[in-house]
Design an enzyme around this catalytic site. Structure first.
Site, PDB file in Angstrom:
ATOM      1  N   ALA A  55       0.846  -1.204   0.000  1.00 13.42           N
ATOM      2  CA  ALA A  55       0.000   0.000   0.000  1.00 13.42           C
ATOM      3  C   ALA A  55       0.875   1.245   0.000  1.00 13.42           C
ATOM      4  O   ALA A  55       2.097   1.145  -0.125  1.00 13.42           O
ATOM      5  CB  ALA A  55      -0.909  -0.015   1.218  1.00 13.42           C
ATOM      6  N   ASN A  56       0.301   2.417   0.102  1.00 15.91           N
ATOM      7  CA  ASN A  56       1.076   3.645   0.281  1.00 15.91           C
ATOM      8  C   ASN A  56       0.325   4.566   1.233  1.00 15.91           C
ATOM      9  O   ASN A  56      -0.761   4.239   1.693  1.00 15.91           O
ATOM     10  CB  ASN A  56       1.363   4.304  -1.077  1.00 15.91           C
ATOM     11  N   ARG A  57       0.923   5.710   1.524  1.00 16.89           N
ATOM     12  CA  ARG A  57       0.391   6.563   2.602  1.00 16.89           C
ATOM     13  C   ARG A  57      -0.723   7.512   2.181  1.00 16.89           C
ATOM     14  O   ARG A  57      -1.108   8.380   2.935  1.00 16.89           O
ATOM     15  CB  ARG A  57       1.525   7.398   3.195  1.00 16.89           C
ATOM     16  N   SER A  58      -1.224   7.394   0.960  1.00 19.73           N
ATOM     17  CA  SER A  58      -2.274   8.329   0.524  1.00 19.73           C
ATOM     18  C   SER A  58      -3.533   8.187   1.390  1.00 19.73           C
ATOM     19  O   SER A  58      -3.983   7.084   1.662  1.00 19.73           O
ATOM     20  CB  SER A  58      -2.628   8.035  -0.939  1.00 19.73           C
ATOM     21  N   ALA A  62      -3.246   7.706  -5.700  1.00 22.28           N
ATOM     22  CA  ALA A  62      -1.848   7.282  -5.647  1.00 22.28           C
ATOM     23  C   ALA A  62      -1.848   5.795  -5.986  1.00 22.28           C
ATOM     24  O   ALA A  62      -1.853   4.932  -5.104  1.00 22.28           O
ATOM     25  CB  ALA A  62      -1.282   7.522  -4.260  1.00 22.28           C
TER      26      ALA A  62
END
Ligand code: CTP
Length: 412
Positions: A215-218, A281
């Protein structure tokens, strides 16, 4: 009726070869129902005479700060205030520099310093002067002060035959930009009413196995704010959202997805759209194959994941063979070389605008409530001051409406 009907425009003409185009501009503005008062700098009078400008405005032309008669009659404060818009065409490098400094040594700059009305500038200068860091610094200052710009465009310079970015926008485009700027919210809603705006937001989750994912921090906040602002402006909005902890915005059709592949499928299913704003993102990679059962660690053995590249959703929309939206907006989150990377992305992906932001650690943008963005278009870069993501969204939606109104007006 046009957005300019009954509007009073104060036209400031500064001294460049493009000053002759101010004459056609006055005609265009008056054709659309505006009344025009003109102020000319001393240098402008070397290119066109106050007599010809006055013949087209149908009134007297103001040239001197310290002219007793002018000051007695109207005065620079009244000139600055008795209008709906101050329009500078052409805006030379020198005038922009003096504005950025807050100088007030002549009537034009005094009026610009004294006005509380919206200001729209149509820059015109040699491409090297436009590209000079000093001019770019002044432009960033003026953008931050709330000055609006139209152009410059790429073209051949009248004086040198040199080509490049610096030619003043065409009078019809300047008039259309003035009209868009003076278009009240109700007309903005009319521009966006019934238009289909497609927005992506949030991160994607790319499964490794049934319990793990990449995942990512968006947080999805910026994209959700854009969807909400577009809906508030009257658009029909489809929001394709990755996994985020945000409620569906009111009045927005929200489609929830997990992976980039699902996001692409949902976006394709939502087309056609008039405008696409791709704020998600999207994960660049996904595990080649998600394991059907939970992966077990083996003592003493390093693990490895084989990744494959995800489809680029923004590029797919911007380069769609049959259903490309009229306006495609992308985002670029960067930690290094922000503007160069953003412009490269805009060109490579084929979108019309990129909203670029710096997501270096310490900026607090990822997951935070504020954002500092730069709007990158074919015409150049506009840097916005730091503001709430909701305000960025509102301003972006206003710019989208303006761009649509402008292209519609130009097509008429
Ligand atoms: N984007 C997309 N699909 C992808 C990757 C990105 O639609 N698979 C979109 C994003 O929504 C954003 C823009 O492309 O509007 C830029 O995304 P970004 O991740 O910053 O750029 P990348 O193309 O992934 O380049 P890089 O990660 O190398 O900086």
């Amino acid at each position: 009726m046009t957005g300019l009907t009954g509007k009073r425009i104060l036209l400031v003409v500064s001294g460049g070869i493009a000053a002759y185009k101010a004459l056609e501009l006055i005609r265009r503005l008056r054709e659309r129902g505006a009344s025009v008062r003109a102020v000319m700098t001393a240098a402008a009078q070397a290119f066109v005479t106050p007599l010809s400008v006055g013949a087209l405005t149908g009134g007297r032309v103001f040239t001197d700060l310290l002219d007793r008669e002018d000051e007695h009659d109207v005065g620079h404060i009244r000139l600055a205030r008795e209008c709906d818009l101050v329009l500078i065409a052409p805006a030379t490098a020198d005038l922009l520099a003096r504005m950025a400094q807050g100088l007030a040594g002549d009537l034009a700059t005094t009026v610009l310093l004294a006005t509380d009305r919206p200001v729209l500038a149509a820059p015109a200068m040699n491409p090297r002067m436009w590209a000079h860091p000093a001019t770019q610094r002044n432009l960033a200052t003026l953008h931050a002060d709330g000055v609006h710009f139209v152009g410059p465009e790429v073209g051949e310079m009248a004086e040198s035959g040199e080509a490049g970015l610096g030619r003043m926008a065409e009078p019809a485009d300047i008039a259309a930009a003035a009209e868009a700027l003076l278009t009240p919210r109700a007309i903005m809603a009319a521009t966006l009413a019934g238009q289909h705006v497609l927005v992506t937001a949030g991160p994607t989750h790319e499964p490794i196995d049934p319990v793990r994912y990449i995942a990512n921090r968006s947080s999805g906040r910026q994209g959700f704010a854009v969807a909400e602002a577009a809906a508030a402006a009257g658009a029909r909005v489809t929001l394709v959202a990755g996994p985020v902890a945000l409620a569906d915005p009111p009045g927005v059709r929200t489609v929830r997805v997990e992976t980039a592949a699902e996001m692409l499928a949902a976006v394709e299913a939502a087309l056609p759209a008039d405008v696409a704003v791709m704020a998600a993102a999207v994960g660049d990679w996904r595990p080649q194959e998600a394991a059907p059962g939970k992966l077990k660690k083996k003592a003493g053995e390093a693990a490895r994941l084989d990744l494959t590249t995800n489809p680029d959703i923004l590029a797919a929309v911007a380069q769609h063979a049959t259903k490309r939206p009229r306006l495609v907006v992308g985002f670029a989150a960067e930690t290094d070389d922000l503007l160069a990377n953003a412009e490269a992305k805009r060109a490579a992906k084929g979108c019309d605008m990129i909203v670029a932001n710096d997501v270096s650690p310490g900026t607090g943008v990822m997951g935070g409530a504020r954002n500092t963005v730069h709007l990158v278009t074919a015409a150049g870069v506009e840097s916005w001051p730091s503001m709430l993501k909701t305000a960025v969204a509102e301003r972006l939606v206003a710019r989208i409406a303006e761009t649509l109104a402008r292209s519609r007006a130009a097509a008429e």
